[in-house]
Design a protein around this motif. Structure first.
Motif, PDB file in Angstrom:
ATOM      1  N   GLU A 185       0.835  -1.202   0.000  1.00  0.00           N
ATOM      2  CA  GLU A 185       0.000   0.000   0.000  1.00  0.00           C
ATOM      3  C   GLU A 185       0.865   1.245   0.000  1.00  0.00           C
ATOM      4  OE1 GLU A 185      -3.944   0.568   2.263  1.00  0.00           O
ATOM      5  OE2 GLU A 185      -2.437   1.507   3.560  1.00  0.00           O
ATOM      6  N   GLY A 186       0.467   2.221  -0.786  1.00  0.00           N
ATOM      7  CA  GLY A 186       1.139   3.505  -0.826  1.00  0.00           C
ATOM      8  C   GLY A 186       0.131   4.625  -0.634  1.00  0.00           C
ATOM      9  N   HIS A 187       0.495   5.621   0.158  1.00  0.00           N
ATOM     10  CA  HIS A 187      -0.418   6.725   0.461  1.00  0.00           C
ATOM     11  C   HIS A 187       0.358   8.036   0.395  1.00  0.00           C
ATOM     12  CE1 HIS A 187      -3.842   8.749   2.395  1.00  0.00           C
ATOM     13  NE2 HIS A 187      -2.930   9.444   3.065  1.00  0.00           N
ATOM     14  N   TYR A 188      -0.137   8.962  -0.408  1.00  0.00           N
ATOM     15  CA  TYR A 188       0.482  10.284  -0.518  1.00  0.00           C
ATOM     16  C   TYR A 188      -0.583  11.328  -0.244  1.00  0.00           C
ATOM     17  CZ  TYR A 188       2.639  14.485  -2.355  1.00  0.00           C
ATOM     18  OH  TYR A 188       3.131  15.761  -2.475  1.00  0.00           O
ATOM     19  N   SER A 189      -0.241  12.334   0.546  1.00  0.00           N
ATOM     20  CA  SER A 189      -1.198  13.394   0.850  1.00  0.00           C
ATOM     21  C   SER A 189      -0.480  14.722   0.967  1.00  0.00           C
ATOM     22  CB  SER A 189      -1.953  13.095   2.149  1.00  0.00           C
ATOM     23  OG  SER A 189      -1.077  13.123   3.265  1.00  0.00           O
ATOM     24  N   ALA A 190      -1.217  15.783   0.734  1.00  0.00           N
ATOM     25  CA  ALA A 190      -0.742  17.152   0.913  1.00  0.00           C
ATOM     26  C   ALA A 190      -1.815  17.902   1.677  1.00  0.00           C
ATOM     27  CB  ALA A 190      -0.477  17.813  -0.437  1.00  0.00           C
ATOM     28  N   GLY A 191      -1.408  18.617   2.736  1.00  0.00           N
ATOM     29  CA  GLY A 191      -2.400  19.244   3.590  1.00  0.00           C
ATOM     30  C   GLY A 191      -1.979  20.592   4.117  1.00  0.00           C
ATOM     31  N   THR A 192      -2.777  21.075   5.057  1.00  0.00           N
ATOM     32  CA  THR A 192      -2.562  22.414   5.600  1.00  0.00           C
ATOM     33  C   THR A 192      -1.440  22.439   6.631  1.00  0.00           C
ATOM     34  OG1 THR A 192      -4.320  21.967   7.211  1.00  0.00           O
ATOM     35  CG2 THR A 192      -4.936  23.092   5.176  1.00  0.00           C
ATOM     36  N   LYS A 193      -1.374  21.434   7.497  1.00  0.00           N
ATOM     37  CA  LYS A 193      -0.320  21.379   8.508  1.00  0.00           C
ATOM     38  C   LYS A 193       0.756  20.377   8.120  1.00  0.00           C
ATOM     39  CE  LYS A 193      -3.321  22.715  12.370  1.00  0.00           C
ATOM     40  NZ  LYS A 193      -3.875  22.317  13.685  1.00  0.00           N
ATOM     41  N   THR A 194       0.310  19.178   7.755  1.00  0.00           N
ATOM     42  CA  THR A 194       1.254  18.202   7.203  1.00  0.00           C
ATOM     43  C   THR A 194       1.331  18.483   5.705  1.00  0.00           C
ATOM     44  OG1 THR A 194       0.619  16.580   8.877  1.00  0.00           O
ATOM     45  CG2 THR A 194       1.797  15.770   6.951  1.00  0.00           C
ATOM     46  N   ARG A 195       2.333  19.261   5.322  1.00  0.00           N
ATOM     47  CA  ARG A 195       2.373  19.756   3.947  1.00  0.00           C
ATOM     48  C   ARG A 195       2.463  18.627   2.938  1.00  0.00           C
ATOM     49  NH1 ARG A 195       6.833  24.554   4.993  1.00  0.00           N
ATOM     50  NH2 ARG A 195       5.447  25.989   6.137  1.00  0.00           N
ATOM     51  N   ARG A 196       3.353  17.683   3.195  1.00  0.00           N
ATOM     52  CA  ARG A 196       3.498  16.525   2.321  1.00  0.00           C
ATOM     53  C   ARG A 196       3.729  15.295   3.182  1.00  0.00           C
ATOM     54  NH1 ARG A 196       5.890  20.589  -0.498  1.00  0.00           N
ATOM     55  NH2 ARG A 196       7.842  20.356   0.650  1.00  0.00           N
ATOM     56  N   SER A 197       3.132  14.208   2.750  1.00  0.00           N
ATOM     57  CA  SER A 197       3.283  12.966   3.513  1.00  0.00           C
ATOM     58  C   SER A 197       3.233  11.780   2.569  1.00  0.00           C
ATOM     59  CB  SER A 197       2.169  12.854   4.560  1.00  0.00           C
ATOM     60  OG  SER A 197       2.186  11.585   5.187  1.00  0.00           O
ATOM     61  N   PHE A 198       4.153  10.862   2.761  1.00  0.00           N
ATOM     62  CA  PHE A 198       4.150   9.612   2.003  1.00  0.00           C
ATOM     63  C   PHE A 198       4.333   8.450   2.974  1.00  0.00           C
ATOM     64  CE2 PHE A 198       6.627   6.106   0.229  1.00  0.00           C
ATOM     65  CZ  PHE A 198       5.735   5.656  -0.740  1.00  0.00           C
ATOM     66  N   HIS A 199       3.562   7.395   2.737  1.00  0.00           N
ATOM     67  CA  HIS A 199       3.678   6.208   3.581  1.00  0.00           C
ATOM     68  C   HIS A 199       3.515   4.970   2.708  1.00  0.00           C
ATOM     69  CE1 HIS A 199       2.191   3.130   6.539  1.00  0.00           C
ATOM     70  NE2 HIS A 199       3.198   3.643   7.208  1.00  0.00           N
ATOM     71  N   GLY A 200       4.549   4.145   2.684  1.00  0.00           N
ATOM     72  CA  GLY A 200       4.496   2.888   1.942  1.00  0.00           C
ATOM     73  C   GLY A 200       4.577   1.711   2.894  1.00  0.00           C
ATOM     74  N   LEU A 201       3.721   0.716   2.695  1.00  0.00           N
ATOM     75  CA  LEU A 201       3.610  -0.396   3.644  1.00  0.00           C
ATOM     76  C   LEU A 201       3.521  -1.719   2.911  1.00  0.00           C
ATOM     77  CD1 LEU A 201       2.957  -1.556   6.543  1.00  0.00           C
ATOM     78  CD2 LEU A 201       0.554  -1.165   5.971  1.00  0.00           C
ATOM     79  N   LEU A 202       4.284  -2.697   3.387  1.00  0.00           N
ATOM     80  CA  LEU A 202       4.161  -4.085   2.937  1.00  0.00           C
ATOM     81  C   LEU A 202       3.884  -4.937   4.156  1.00  0.00           C
ATOM     82  CD1 LEU A 202       4.425  -6.340   0.796  1.00  0.00           C
ATOM     83  CD2 LEU A 202       6.862  -6.449   1.368  1.00  0.00           C
ATOM     84  N   SER A 203       2.741  -5.623   4.157  1.00  0.00           N
ATOM     85  CA  SER A 203       2.378  -6.482   5.286  1.00  0.00           C
ATOM     86  C   SER A 203       2.104  -7.890   4.790  1.00  0.00           C
ATOM     87  CB  SER A 203       1.143  -5.936   6.011  1.00  0.00           C
ATOM     88  OG  SER A 203       0.002  -5.985   5.180  1.00  0.00           O
ATOM     89  N   LEU A 204       2.356  -8.872   5.640  1.00  0.00           N
ATOM     90  CA  LEU A 204       2.133 -10.269   5.289  1.00  0.00           C
ATOM     91  C   LEU A 204       1.858 -11.076   6.550  1.00  0.00           C
ATOM     92  CD1 LEU A 204       5.535 -12.031   4.629  1.00  0.00           C
ATOM     93  CD2 LEU A 204       5.382  -9.722   5.528  1.00  0.00           C
ATOM     94  N   PRO A 205       1.062 -12.148   6.443  1.00  0.00           N
ATOM     95  CA  PRO A 205       0.771 -12.983   7.615  1.00  0.00           C
ATOM     96  C   PRO A 205       1.973 -13.826   8.001  1.00  0.00           C
ATOM     97  CG  PRO A 205      -0.290 -13.890   5.656  1.00  0.00           C
ATOM     98  CD  PRO A 205       0.304 -12.582   5.256  1.00  0.00           C
ATOM     99  N   LEU A 206       2.160 -14.007   9.314  1.00  0.00           N
ATOM    100  CA  LEU A 206       3.278 -14.795   9.824  1.00  0.00           C
ATOM    101  C   LEU A 206       2.831 -16.072  10.517  1.00  0.00           C
ATOM    102  CD1 LEU A 206       5.544 -11.971  11.322  1.00  0.00           C
ATOM    103  CD2 LEU A 206       5.661 -13.020   9.056  1.00  0.00           C
ATOM    104  N   SER A 207       1.528 -16.279  10.680  1.00  0.00           N
ATOM    105  CA  SER A 207       1.028 -17.499  11.320  1.00  0.00           C
ATOM    106  C   SER A 207      -0.204 -17.984  10.570  1.00  0.00           C
ATOM    107  CB  SER A 207       0.687 -17.239  12.791  1.00  0.00           C
ATOM    108  OG  SER A 207      -0.441 -16.404  12.901  1.00  0.00           O
TER     109      SER A 207
END
Length: 489
Positions: A185-207
C-alpha cells in the motif's frame, strides 16, 4: 348467483378473498399466499435437513484432501499452510472420535472461515464430496472450497479532514502481491499542517491463524509547526513491526524504527530554544504497544472501554537516547436510554538517558482533541512565542453525552464536558516522585457544552467552553472551538 343458495349448498369462497373485480388486490393476495407456501416448504426442508444431519453426526467420515477452486492468484503452498492445521486436527485426533460427519463439518467451517479472514475472496463456499481418490475407502471424503477472488488493484483519491487539518490524498493498494495474502500500500497526501506525507507499507501474515502479521514501512512527512513553534519538521524513516492479536488479552506490537528528523524553516522570530534544536537528528528505537478495545463505537462510544500502553527505548544508535512511556484509557457507560457518561485519562513521561530531551520527542498538550478551551499545543514550557513541549503530562476528561430530544436517530449528539491536565518539563534536580507531584498539583481546567457530529470516519465537535484554571503560559481559547479528528479526550 350464489345469494339464493340454501343448505346443503353454501358459499365456498374464503371470507378474506378479494373481489375478483379488484385485480390488484387479487394479485397481491396470490403473491402473499405463494410466499407463505414457499416459506413453509423452505422451513420444512431446512428442518428435515437439520434432523437428517443430527441423526448422522456420528457417521464415520475421514477428510482425505481439501481442494480450493477459484483461487487463481493465490499460491497453493500458502493455501496449504493455512489449511494444514485444520486438516491435521481432524485426521490426528482419532482418540476424540472427530473422524465423523460432525468433525468433517467443523473442519469445513474452520477452513472456510480462515480463507475468508485473508480478505482475498468475495465469497467462500464449502462442500463435502465423496473422495475422488481411486484408493479411497468407504467414508473417505474431500472438502471442496469454491471461491471468488477480489480484485488485486485499488486506487482512490480523497479530500480528508482530521486532527484539525485538511488534506487531499491518493491511495494505491495491491492485494495478494506474491500470492500469499501480502498487501502493498502507498499513500500520498498534501495538507494544511502536514504539507506533504508519504507512507508505503508491505504487510504479510506470519502465522496460519492470521493472528500474527509482519509489516515493513517507509515514510516521509513534512509538518508545518508554525502555529505553536517557529519552525517546520521533516522526517524520513523506516519501521519494521510484528503485530499479534491475543484475542481477549488485546493486541501487541513490537517494532524497530529508524528516523532522520530535520528541524528547519525557522522564522525570524524563532526563540533561542527552538534554534538550539534546529538541524538533523537520528533516532533509532525499539517500541512495544499494547491495545485493547471493547467499545461499541470508536468515535462515540456509549459502552465498553479502551486501553493503550506505549513504551519506547531509543539509543541503539543515532543522536538521541531516552525512555518514553505513555498510557491512555477510556471507559463509557450508558446511564439511561439516550444518555451516556464517558471518562478518559491520558498520561506520559519522557526520560532522557543522556543530556536533555529533544524537541521532536517531547509531548504536546492542548487543543480541542486533547484539552478543550485551550489552543492547540499551547500548554507547558514556553520560550517567547514558541511552545517547547514537555517531558511529563497528564490529562483527564469527563463527558456527559445525550441524544437530541425527540431525534435519537440523528448523528448529532450534545455533550457537557470537564477537562483537566498539565504539561511540564522534568526538573533534573528533583526526583521522579517530586516531578510527578508537582505536575499533579496545578492543573489547567476547562468546562463547557457542545455538539458532536459523527461524520465517518471522523468526529466533529463544536464546543463553547471557558478555562476555569490556567497557568500564565497557557494559550487559552474562550468561546467557540471546532475540533475534527478521530481521538478525543
Amino acid at each position: 348467483m350464489t345469494e339464493g343458495l340454501r343448505p346443503p349448498l353454501q358459499r365456498t369462497a374464503h371470507a378474506h378473498e378479494p373481489n375478483e373485480d379488484d385485480l390488484e388486490k387479487l394479485k397481491k393476495w396470490q403473491e402473499a399466499r405463494l410466499e407463505r407456501k414457499l416459506r413453509g416448504e423452505y422451513e420444512s426442508a431446512v428442518f428435515n435437513l437439520a434432523e437428517l444431519i443430527n441423526k448422522n453426526l456420528e457417521t464415520p467420515l475421514t477428510v482425505t484432501s481439501v481442494r480450493v477452486d477459484g483461487a487463481t492468484n493465490t499460491r497453493g503452498s500458502f493455501l496449504g499452510w493455512l489449511i494444514q492445521p485444520w486438516l491435521a486436527r481432524h485426521t490426528d485426533d482419532r482418540a476424540s472420535k472427530s473422524n465423523n460427519l460432525q468433525g468433517a463439518l467443523y473442519t469445513a467451517r474452520g477452513i472456510s472461515h480462515i480463507l475468508q479472514e485473508t480478505d482475498l475472496f468475495h465469497s467462500v463456499h464449502a462442500e463435502i464430496q465423496r473422495s475422488r481418490d481411486h484408493l479411497a475407502k468407504d467414508g473417505d471424503v474431500d472438502i471442496v472450497i469454491n471461491t471468488r477472488e477480489k480484485g488485486r488493484f485499488y486506487l482512490k483519491s480523497a479530500t480528508e479532514f482530521g486532527n484539525n487539518e485538511g488534506s487531499v490524498s491518493l491511495t494505491g493498494r495491491v492485494r495478494n502481491v506474491f500470492g500469499g495474502a501480502e498487501l502493498l500500500e502507498g499513500h500520498y497526501s498534501a495538507g494544511t499542517k502536514t504539507r506533504r506525507s508519504f507512507h508505503g507499507l508491505l504487510s504479510l501474515p506470519l502465522s496460519p491463524s492470521l493472528r500474527t502479521t509482519g509489516q515493513i514501512s517507509l515514510f516521509s512527512l513534512e509538518r508545518d509547526l508554525s502555529t505553536f513553534a517557529s519552525c517546520s519538521e521533516i522526517s524520513h524513516g523506516l519501521k519494521a513491526a510484528i503485530n499479534s492479536d491475543w484475542g481477549a488479552h488485546g493486541v501487541h506490537e513490537v517494532a524497530y524504527q529508524a528516523v532522520l528528523r530535520h528541524i528547519n524553516n525557522l522564522a525570524p522570530s524563532a526563540s533561542v530554544s527552538i534554534r538550539e534544536h534546529a538541524g538533523q537528528t537520528i533516532k533509532s528505537s525499539i517500541s512495544h504497544t499494547w491495545t485493547k478495545d471493547t467499545r461499541d463505537d470508536k468515535l462515540a462510544a456509549s459502552r465498553g472501554y479502551y486501553g493503550k500502553l506505549f513504551q519506547e527505548l531509543a539509543g541503539l544508535s543515532g543522536d538521541v537516547s531516552f525512555y518514553k512511556a505513555e498510557i491512555e484509557s477510556q471507559i463509557s457507560r450508558r446511564l439511561v436510554p439516550g444518555m451516556s457518561l464517558s471518562l478518559a485519562v491520558r498520561s506520559g513521561i519522557l526520560k532522557a538517558l543522556s543530556g536533555h530531551s529533544h524537541f521532536s520527542d517531547r509531548f504536546q498538550l492542548g487543543g480541542p482533541l486533547s484539552l478543550r478551551s485551550f489552543r492547540a499545543n499551547s500548554l507547558g514550557p514556553r520560550d517567547g512565542v514558541d511552545s517547547l513541549g514537555g517531558d511529563i503530562y497528564w490529562s483527564t476528561g469527563a463527558s456527559l453525552v445525550s441524544d437530541i430530544p425527540r431525534k435519537p436517530h440523528w448523528p448529532i449528539k450534545s455533550h457537557i464536558f470537564v477537562n483537566a491536565g498539565r504539561l511540564d518539563a522534568v526538573d533534573g534536580t528533583k526526583g521522579l516522585g517530586e516531578n510527578i507531584m508537582g505536575c499533579l498539583r496545578r492543573p489547567s481546567i476547562s468546562a463547557g457544552v457542545g455538539l458532536i457530529y459523527r461524520f465517518d470516519p471522523v468526529r466533529v465537535e463544536v464546543n463553547f467552553g471557558v478555562p476555569l484554571f490556567a497557568s500564565k503560559s497557557d494559550g487559552v481559547r474562550r468561546g467557540f472551538q471546532v475540533g475534527i479528528g478521530m481521538e478525543f479526550l
